[in-house]
Write a protein that holds these residues in place. Structure first.
Motif, short mmCIF file in Angstrom:
data_model
loop_
_atom_site.label_atom_id
_atom_site.label_comp_id
_atom_site.label_asym_id
_atom_site.label_seq_id
_atom_site.Cartn_x
_atom_site.Cartn_y
_atom_site.Cartn_z
N VAL A 1 -12.37 0.50 -1.26
CA VAL A 1 -11.26 0.92 -2.12
C VAL A 1 -9.96 0.45 -1.48
CG1 VAL A 1 -10.17 2.89 -3.26
CG2 VAL A 1 -12.61 3.00 -2.70
N GLY B 1 -5.79 3.68 -3.38
CA GLY B 1 -6.71 4.76 -3.74
C GLY B 1 -6.93 5.68 -2.55
N VAL C 1 -12.98 -1.57 -5.45
CA VAL C 1 -12.16 -0.94 -6.48
C VAL C 1 -10.70 -1.20 -6.11
CG1 VAL C 1 -11.55 1.20 -7.67
CG2 VAL C 1 -13.89 0.88 -6.82
N THR C 2 -9.98 -1.83 -7.01
CA THR C 2 -8.60 -2.20 -6.68
C THR C 2 -7.60 -1.60 -7.66
OG1 THR C 2 -8.36 -4.18 -8.09
CG2 THR C 2 -9.51 -4.48 -5.97
N LEU C 3 -6.38 -1.57 -7.19
CA LEU C 3 -5.22 -1.29 -8.03
C LEU C 3 -5.25 -2.14 -9.29
CD1 LEU C 3 -2.08 -1.50 -5.72
CD2 LEU C 3 -2.04 -0.44 -7.96
N TYR D 1 -6.59 -7.15 -6.87
CA TYR D 1 -7.81 -7.51 -7.61
C TYR D 1 -8.16 -8.99 -7.42
CZ TYR D 1 -10.95 -8.59 -11.49
OH TYR D 1 -12.01 -9.04 -12.24
N SER E 1 -9.32 -1.33 -11.53
CA SER E 1 -9.23 0.08 -11.93
C SER E 1 -8.37 0.28 -13.18
CB SER E 1 -8.63 0.92 -10.81
OG SER E 1 -7.25 0.66 -10.66
N GLU F 1 -8.35 5.25 -8.81
CA GLU F 1 -9.31 4.48 -8.01
C GLU F 1 -10.33 5.40 -7.35
OE1 GLU F 1 -7.55 1.33 -5.47
OE2 GLU F 1 -5.67 1.84 -6.44
#
Length: 279
Positions: free
Chosen positions: A7, A11, A83-85, A93, A117, A124
């Motif tokens: 993450v 997040g 999992v990205t911004l 991303y 996300s 996130e």
């Protein structure tokens, strides 16, 4: 099958997530004048907010490098997820996707998937928890991706901040018409679009009225709240976050809820006193 969830540091990870050993953070870098701060476990929110308050310049952030993502993918886990911004707000991303390409050139094929996300902060966190839930019931890699993408489609993000300066000065509010002067103590209620950009939902005179309007939006838009986790992050405002949770839970019944402090990137953009709600 073993799995790992990376993450980016916008997040927040709960204590249980940290203890599980399944989740790791890809830290962004923060800059306040000459100070470079890595958004990892060493991040000190109080010291950071003090630096920001004393600086005439707007703080900035920079995303993790593709190489740092590549190194995170290089592990024993069979399934790796990032999992990205929101890709509309950060290069994180794209960096994670480039990292996947670099990994495959260097080490060959691996089951790696990068989730945009279309949110931030606890948005996130909830996506990472959904990946865990899917993996723990033994879903296949492709099934996890399908389920999590459906989850992202249904997720809504809302926030009310004391100041939008950091978002505005860093170009994160493109396309939003000029916001009302802060001299009137008007606090805009903001939300995320399905594409992951920011838009204005409404506004209130003062923080209390703005938070009430945000709660009304949450309640009006949520579908099947009894199946959902309510997540709230706050920047140095635990009592305000608790009051928002109480207001929401008086109107809808949720499966679970948690409140967490913002990490570095979210602290930069939420500013002192900001509240972010995701459901």
């Amino acid at each position: 099958m073993s799995y790992k969830v990376i993450v980016d540091s916008c997040g927040e990870l709960t204590e249980q997530m940290k203890e599980s050993g399944r989740f790791v953070t890809a830290p962004l870098q923060l800059q306040v004048e000459d100070h470079i701060i890595t958004d990892d476990d060493t991040f000190d929110q109080a010291a950071f907010l003090k630096l920001v308050a004393e600086s005439p310049e707007c703080p900035k952030s920079s995303c993790p490098s593709p190489e740092s993502y590549m190194n995170s993918y290089h592990c024993d886990a069979d399934h790796v997820y990032a999992v990205t911004l929101s890709a509309e707000l950060s290069g994180s991303y794209n960096s994670a996707v480039l990292g996947k390409n670099l990994y495959e050139e260097e080490y060959g094929e691996k089951q790696i998937h990068v989730f945009n996300s279309r949110s931030a902060s606890v948005g996130e966190t909830l996506i990472a928890l959904k990946i865990q839930e899917c993996e723990e019931v033994g879903m296949e890699f492709e099934q996890v991706i399908e389920q999590v993408n459906a989850f992202i489609d249904e997720q809504h993000t809302y926030f009310v901040l004391e100041s939008l300066d950091a978002l505005r000065k860093n170009g994160r509010l493109t396309g939003i018409k000029a916001l009302v002067a802060t001299a009137l103590n008007i606090k805009p209620v903001m939300g995320s679009t399905p594409e992951g950009t920011i838009y204005q939902l409404g506004q209130g005179r003062g923080m209390k009225k703005a938070l009430t309007k945000m709660v009304d939006s949450v309640v009006a838009e949520v579908i099947h709240p009894e199946q959902k986790i309510l997540a709230i992050s706050h920047c140095n405002a635990p009592e305000r976050a608790e009051a928002v949770r109480k207001m929401i839970q008086e109107k809808i019944q949720v499966k679970d809820s948690f409140i967490i402090d913002t990490r570095g990137v979210s602290s930069l953009y939420a500013s002192d006193g900001g509240i972010i709600v995701v459901i």
